[in-house]
Write an enzyme that holds these catalytic residues in place. Structure first.
Site, PDB file in Angstrom:
ATOM      1  N   SER A 269       0.836  -1.214   0.000  1.00 26.32           N
ATOM      2  CA  SER A 269       0.000   0.000   0.000  1.00 26.32           C
ATOM      3  C   SER A 269       0.866   1.259   0.000  1.00 26.32           C
ATOM      4  O   SER A 269       0.639   2.181  -0.798  1.00 26.32           O
ATOM      5  CB  SER A 269      -0.960   0.012   1.195  1.00 26.32           C
ATOM      6  OG  SER A 269      -0.286  -0.263   2.397  1.00 26.32           O
ATOM      7  N   HIS A 299      -2.142  -8.797   1.838  1.00 21.85           N
ATOM      8  CA  HIS A 299      -1.761  -7.565   2.550  1.00 21.85           C
ATOM      9  C   HIS A 299      -2.860  -7.248   3.571  1.00 21.85           C
ATOM     10  O   HIS A 299      -3.191  -8.086   4.409  1.00 21.85           O
ATOM     11  CB  HIS A 299      -1.523  -6.471   1.496  1.00 21.85           C
ATOM     12  CG  HIS A 299      -0.904  -5.204   1.993  1.00 21.85           C
ATOM     13  ND1 HIS A 299      -0.186  -5.106   3.158  1.00 21.85           N
ATOM     14  CD2 HIS A 299      -0.918  -3.930   1.455  1.00 21.85           C
ATOM     15  CE1 HIS A 299       0.241  -3.849   3.318  1.00 21.85           C
ATOM     16  NE2 HIS A 299      -0.199  -3.124   2.312  1.00 21.85           N
ATOM     17  N   HIS A 346       5.502 -13.129   6.740  1.00 19.97           N
ATOM     18  CA  HIS A 346       5.722 -11.712   6.418  1.00 19.97           C
ATOM     19  C   HIS A 346       6.827 -11.580   5.382  1.00 19.97           C
ATOM     20  O   HIS A 346       7.754 -12.399   5.347  1.00 19.97           O
ATOM     21  CB  HIS A 346       6.104 -10.913   7.670  1.00 19.97           C
ATOM     22  CG  HIS A 346       5.900  -9.444   7.503  1.00 19.97           C
ATOM     23  ND1 HIS A 346       6.873  -8.602   7.003  1.00 19.97           N
ATOM     24  CD2 HIS A 346       4.806  -8.660   7.738  1.00 19.97           C
ATOM     25  CE1 HIS A 346       6.388  -7.381   6.947  1.00 19.97           C
ATOM     26  NE2 HIS A 346       5.145  -7.377   7.380  1.00 19.97           N
ATOM     27  N   ARG A 355       3.741  -5.357  16.548  1.00 10.89           N
ATOM     28  CA  ARG A 355       2.378  -4.803  16.581  1.00 10.89           C
ATOM     29  C   ARG A 355       1.417  -5.854  17.130  1.00 10.89           C
ATOM     30  O   ARG A 355       0.492  -5.556  17.884  1.00 10.89           O
ATOM     31  CB  ARG A 355       1.941  -4.355  15.182  1.00 10.89           C
ATOM     32  CG  ARG A 355       2.776  -3.237  14.603  1.00 10.89           C
ATOM     33  CD  ARG A 355       2.445  -2.984  13.138  1.00 10.89           C
ATOM     34  NE  ARG A 355       2.743  -4.126  12.306  1.00 10.89           N
ATOM     35  CZ  ARG A 355       2.540  -4.189  10.993  1.00 10.89           C
ATOM     36  NH1 ARG A 355       2.019  -3.133  10.373  1.00 10.89           N
ATOM     37  NH2 ARG A 355       2.850  -5.268  10.298  1.00 10.89           N
ATOM     38  N   ASP A 403      -2.075  -8.879  11.594  1.00 15.44           N
ATOM     39  CA  ASP A 403      -3.430  -9.262  11.209  1.00 15.44           C
ATOM     40  C   ASP A 403      -3.939 -10.483  11.973  1.00 15.44           C
ATOM     41  O   ASP A 403      -5.136 -10.756  11.986  1.00 15.44           O
ATOM     42  CB  ASP A 403      -3.492  -9.544   9.701  1.00 15.44           C
ATOM     43  CG  ASP A 403      -3.284  -8.284   8.874  1.00 15.44           C
ATOM     44  OD1 ASP A 403      -3.696  -7.210   9.340  1.00 15.44           O
ATOM     45  OD2 ASP A 403      -2.705  -8.382   7.775  1.00 15.44           O
TER      46      ASP A 403
HETATM   47  C1  LIG Z   1      -0.311  -6.043   7.200  1.00 16.80           C
HETATM   48  C2  LIG Z   1       0.259  -7.080   6.311  1.00 16.80           C
HETATM   49  O1  LIG Z   1       0.223  -6.957   5.123  1.00 16.80           O
HETATM   50  S1  LIG Z   1       1.035  -8.411   7.040  1.00 16.80           S
HETATM   51  C3  LIG Z   1       0.806  -9.744   5.862  1.00 16.80           C
HETATM   52  C4  LIG Z   1      -0.620 -10.190   5.843  1.00 16.80           C
HETATM   53  N1  LIG Z   1      -0.814 -11.366   4.977  1.00 16.80           N
HETATM   54  C5  LIG Z   1      -1.068 -12.569   5.466  1.00 16.80           C
HETATM   55  O2  LIG Z   1      -1.136 -12.785   6.670  1.00 16.80           O
HETATM   56  C6  LIG Z   1      -1.322 -13.661   4.463  1.00 16.80           C
HETATM   57  C7  LIG Z   1      -0.547 -14.917   4.819  1.00 16.80           C
HETATM   58  N2  LIG Z   1       0.865 -14.736   4.622  1.00 16.80           N
HETATM   59  C8  LIG Z   1       1.428 -14.792   3.376  1.00 16.80           C
HETATM   60  O3  LIG Z   1       0.777 -15.100   2.384  1.00 16.80           O
HETATM   61  C9  LIG Z   1       2.905 -14.480   3.218  1.00 16.80           C
HETATM   62  O4  LIG Z   1       3.577 -14.801   4.421  1.00 16.80           O
HETATM   63  C10 LIG Z   1       3.175 -13.017   2.852  1.00 16.80           C
HETATM   64  C11 LIG Z   1       2.406 -12.633   1.598  1.00 16.80           C
HETATM   65  C12 LIG Z   1       2.748 -12.089   3.978  1.00 16.80           C
HETATM   66  C13 LIG Z   1       4.665 -12.831   2.615  1.00 16.80           C
HETATM   67  O5  LIG Z   1       4.996 -13.509   1.453  1.00 16.80           O
HETATM   68  P1  LIG Z   1       6.494 -13.932   1.095  1.00 16.80           P
HETATM   69  O6  LIG Z   1       7.434 -12.832   1.450  1.00 16.80           O
HETATM   70  O7  LIG Z   1       6.487 -14.388  -0.301  1.00 16.80           O
HETATM   71  O8  LIG Z   1       6.711 -15.128   2.125  1.00 16.80           O
HETATM   72  P2  LIG Z   1       7.787 -16.315   2.039  1.00 16.80           P
HETATM   73  O9  LIG Z   1       9.018 -15.902   1.313  1.00 16.80           O
HETATM   74  O10 LIG Z   1       7.915 -16.810   3.424  1.00 16.80           O
HETATM   75  O11 LIG Z   1       7.022 -17.390   1.122  1.00 16.80           O
HETATM   76  C14 LIG Z   1       7.613 -18.620   0.807  1.00 16.80           C
HETATM   77  C15 LIG Z   1       6.517 -19.641   0.600  1.00 16.80           C
HETATM   78  O12 LIG Z   1       5.828 -19.843   1.854  1.00 16.80           O
HETATM   79  C16 LIG Z   1       4.455 -19.643   1.665  1.00 16.80           C
HETATM   80  N3  LIG Z   1       3.888 -18.998   2.838  1.00 16.80           N
HETATM   81  C17 LIG Z   1       4.237 -17.799   3.367  1.00 16.80           C
HETATM   82  N4  LIG Z   1       3.415 -17.512   4.390  1.00 16.80           N
HETATM   83  C18 LIG Z   1       2.532 -18.517   4.484  1.00 16.80           C
HETATM   84  C19 LIG Z   1       1.420 -18.770   5.313  1.00 16.80           C
HETATM   85  N5  LIG Z   1       1.001 -17.894   6.238  1.00 16.80           N
HETATM   86  N6  LIG Z   1       0.726 -19.901   5.135  1.00 16.80           N
HETATM   87  C20 LIG Z   1       1.113 -20.795   4.192  1.00 16.80           C
HETATM   88  N7  LIG Z   1       2.142 -20.615   3.361  1.00 16.80           N
HETATM   89  C21 LIG Z   1       2.842 -19.474   3.509  1.00 16.80           C
HETATM   90  C22 LIG Z   1       4.366 -18.695   0.484  1.00 16.80           C
HETATM   91  O13 LIG Z   1       3.067 -18.729  -0.108  1.00 16.80           O
HETATM   92  C23 LIG Z   1       5.463 -19.216  -0.411  1.00 16.80           C
HETATM   93  O14 LIG Z   1       4.972 -20.368  -1.055  1.00 16.80           O
HETATM   94  P3  LIG Z   1       5.409 -20.703  -2.590  1.00 16.80           P
HETATM   95  O15 LIG Z   1       6.886 -20.961  -2.510  1.00 16.80           O
HETATM   96  O16 LIG Z   1       4.601 -21.884  -2.918  1.00 16.80           O
HETATM   97  O17 LIG Z   1       5.082 -19.502  -3.410  1.00 16.80           O
HETATM   98  O1  LIG Z   2       5.382  -4.596   5.646  1.00 11.27           O
HETATM   99  C1  LIG Z   2       4.651  -5.265   4.898  1.00 11.27           C
HETATM  100  O2  LIG Z   2       5.024  -5.746   3.807  1.00 11.27           O
HETATM  101  C2  LIG Z   2       3.263  -5.603   5.289  1.00 11.27           C
HETATM  102  C3  LIG Z   2       2.864  -5.010   6.595  1.00 11.27           C
HETATM  103  O3  LIG Z   2       3.047  -5.582   7.641  1.00 11.27           O
HETATM  104  C4  LIG Z   2       2.284  -3.676   6.578  1.00 11.27           C
HETATM  105  O4  LIG Z   2       2.237  -3.044   5.520  1.00 11.27           O
HETATM  106  O5  LIG Z   2       1.855  -3.195   7.642  1.00 11.27           O
END
Ligand SMILES: CC(=O)SCCNC(=O)CCNC(=O)[C@H](O)C(C)(C)COP(=O)(O)OP(=O)(O)OC[C@H]1O[C@@H](n2cnc3c(N)ncnc32)[C@H](O)[C@@H]1OP(=O)(O)O
Ligand SMILES: O=C([O-])CC(=O)C(=O)O
Length: 465
Positions: A269, A299, A346, A355, A403
């Site tokens: 964002s 996100h 993350h 947080r 989250d």
């Molecule tokens: C405020 C925010 O934005 S915080 C983030 C909120 N999002 C979530 O909680 C959604 C769940 N989490 C995720 O999808 C991921 O951890 C993300 C999008 C936040 C970060 O993604 P990345 O930096 O790509 O994570 P990472 O390098 O650890 O990913 C490696 C693998 O683990 C998987 N993985 C990462 N987190 C998770 C999870 N919570 N559950 C299952 N699998 C996961 C990824 O999908 C990826 O799989 P792939 O190789 O098949 O593509």
């Molecule tokens: O930092 C990030 O990529 C996601 C996150 O936790 C936020 O935007 O608050």
């Protein structure tokens, strides 16, 4: 459960007494404070360009290019920096530091988002009086133009609240000071003052916009109260949502909105606001675009998804049968079906999100929350999910992000419409994303335009190097 808390606290104590610690600001207004701070930063940027333009600060690997630019140091972002282990620092201040020094509302204890905004924008801790002045200014500027009210009222209730929020924010650019000043042909050095004006007006109007969306979708035919000029931003937001008499929820919203305000620049964002803003699109359009990035389930939408996932788990297992084993089984079921566990993992963090810890501490300090089944479910999930995710072996960070818990307190206090939760995040993220727009204009940052390569071009480059 809070094994990580002591470590965060000790790191933050060191920081609070270090060179990072911020002095209390004077009696100056926000704009006057910025007028003092901006030339110093402009000099710093000039020096960096002059002395270090060619200094190498990292390599670009093929994995960065393919992997969503993870780990690339490629943006300037003034207000906060994220450490993978320690979490976010706002101008050098950790979350516990901010909880100690940033002013709260009268009768409250939690950080006022206005004081966080002041810190983000200026790098200084505002006095309670300066915070109050800013609250007053925001309340005075908080009314929506009638055409925006009509626009929101005309939207179908079935349209996702985030879509409505993005549309409302974009429409507010009707009154953009930056856009009209640009059309008149102002000098570059004047960009930031008009940007600041737009940013303050937008932050001021977000509660009325967000509350109107909530009322229309979930509480139709109820009366939206007027903005109370003596209340802070969240006091008014909570009132307009219809929860103003719940002091605990209002305090939680203050903490939530202060803490979600900024998370350095690379998150989707914030980065979107920066990218769009770099074209000199005005703050309303830039932030509207950011909201649509926030609305993705990887996100900001994850806080809605956590609730959806928990409800699905409860309905499958049955309220009375929840235990660690059953949660583990459900986690595995989620993972084996190829879905992500929402609220875990993350892009940068490699520890539980501070947080998350701060919001959990809020829960620990209130008996009604420690006894709440939904909060207990968050805790039980936290006790087993990291080991399951480690065993699964994919995610680089098996720990909870913010989250994982942020929506559950809202749910407990009766704000159960979880499709709305990302709107609250959207009210918050404006603090950091808009701060950077002011800085980008004050520093004269250029159009963002990285180089891309096709796979063929990449292979050619690899061969030739
Ligand atoms: C405020 C925010 O934005 S915080 C983030 C909120 N999002 C979530 O909680 C959604 C769940 N989490 C995720 O999808 C991921 O951890 C993300 C999008 C936040 C970060 O993604 P990345 O930096 O790509 O994570 P990472 O390098 O650890 O990913 C490696 C693998 O683990 C998987 N993985 C990462 N987190 C998770 C999870 N919570 N559950 C299952 N699998 C996961 C990824 O999908 C990826 O799989 P792939 O190789 O098949 O593509
Ligand atoms: O930092 C990030 O990529 C996601 C996150 O936790 C936020 O935007 O608050």
């Amino acid at each position: 459960m809070f094994a990580h808390r002591a470590a965060f606290r000790s790191i933050s104590r060191t920081a609070a007494t270090s060179a990072h610690a911020k002095r209390f600001a004077s009696t100056k207004s926000l704009k006057e404070t910025l007028q003092e701070v901006i030339p110093v930063k402009q000099e710093q940027l000039k020096r960096l360009k002059l002395e270090h333009s060619q200094t190498v600060i990292g390599d670009v690997k093929v994995e960065n290019l393919i992997g969503g630019m993870r780990g690339l140091k490629a943006m300037l972002w003034e207000a906060s920096v994220l450490d993978p282990l320690e979490g976010i620092r706002f101008h050098g201040l950790s979350i516990p530091d901010c909880q100690k020094v940033l002013p709260a509302a009268p009768g409250g204890k939690e950080i006022l988002p206005e004081s966080m905004l002041w810190l983000l924008l200026t790098g200084e801790v505002p006095t309670p009086e300066q915070t109050r002045q800013l609250s007053k200014e925001l309340a005075e500027k908080g009314e929506l133009p009638e055409f925006v009210e009509k626009l929101i009222d005309s939207l179908p209730k079935s349209l996702h609240p985030m879509t409505q929020l993005g549309m409302g924010v974009a429409a507010l650019n009707h009154d953009s000071s930056f856009q009209s000043a640009y059309e008149k042909g102002i000098k570059k050095s004047e960009y930031w003052t008009h940007t600041l004006e737009d940013c303050i007006n937008l932050i001021a109007r977000l509660p009325a916009l967000a509350a109107r969306i909530y009322r229309n979708v979930y509480k139709p035919d109820t009366e939206l109260p007027n903005i109370n000029k003596d209340l802070d931003l969240v006091g008014n937001y909570s009132n307009m949502l219809g929860y103003g008499d719940n002091h605990n929820l209002t305090e939680y919203l203050r903490l939530y909105i202060a803490l979600h305000g900024d998370h350095e620049g690379g998150n989707a964002s914030a980065h979107t606001a920066h990218l769009v803003g770099s074209t000199l699109s005005d703050p309303y359009l830039s932030y509207s675009a950011a909201l649509f990035a926030l609305a993705g389930p990887l996100h900001g939408l994850a806080n809605q998804e956590v609730l959806r996932w928990q409800q699905a788990m409860l309905s499958e297992i049955g309220d009375g049968n929840i235990n660690h084993e059953k949660i583990k089984e459900y986690l595995w079921k989620t993972l084996k079906s190829g879905q992500v566990v929402p609220g875990y993992g993350h892009g940068v963090l490699r520890n539980p999100d501070p947080r998350f810890i701060a919001l959990q501490e809020f829960c620990q300090s209130r008996p009604e929350l420690t006894e709440s089944p939904i909060i207990q479910l968050v805790n039980k999930t936290f006790q087993v999910a990291p080991d399951v995710l480690k065993e699964h072996g994919k995610t680089k960070n098996p720990y909870p992000n913010v989250d994982a818990t942020s929506g559950c307190v809202l749910y407990h206090y009766g704000l159960t419409e979880f499709k709305y939760y990302t709107v609250i995040f959207g009210v918050s993220r404006a603090l950091g994303a808009l701060t950077q727009l002011v800085w980008a204009r004050a520093l004269g940052l250029p159009l963002e335009r990285p180089k891309s390569l096709s796979m063929d071009a990449l292979e050619k480059l690899i061969k030739s190097s």
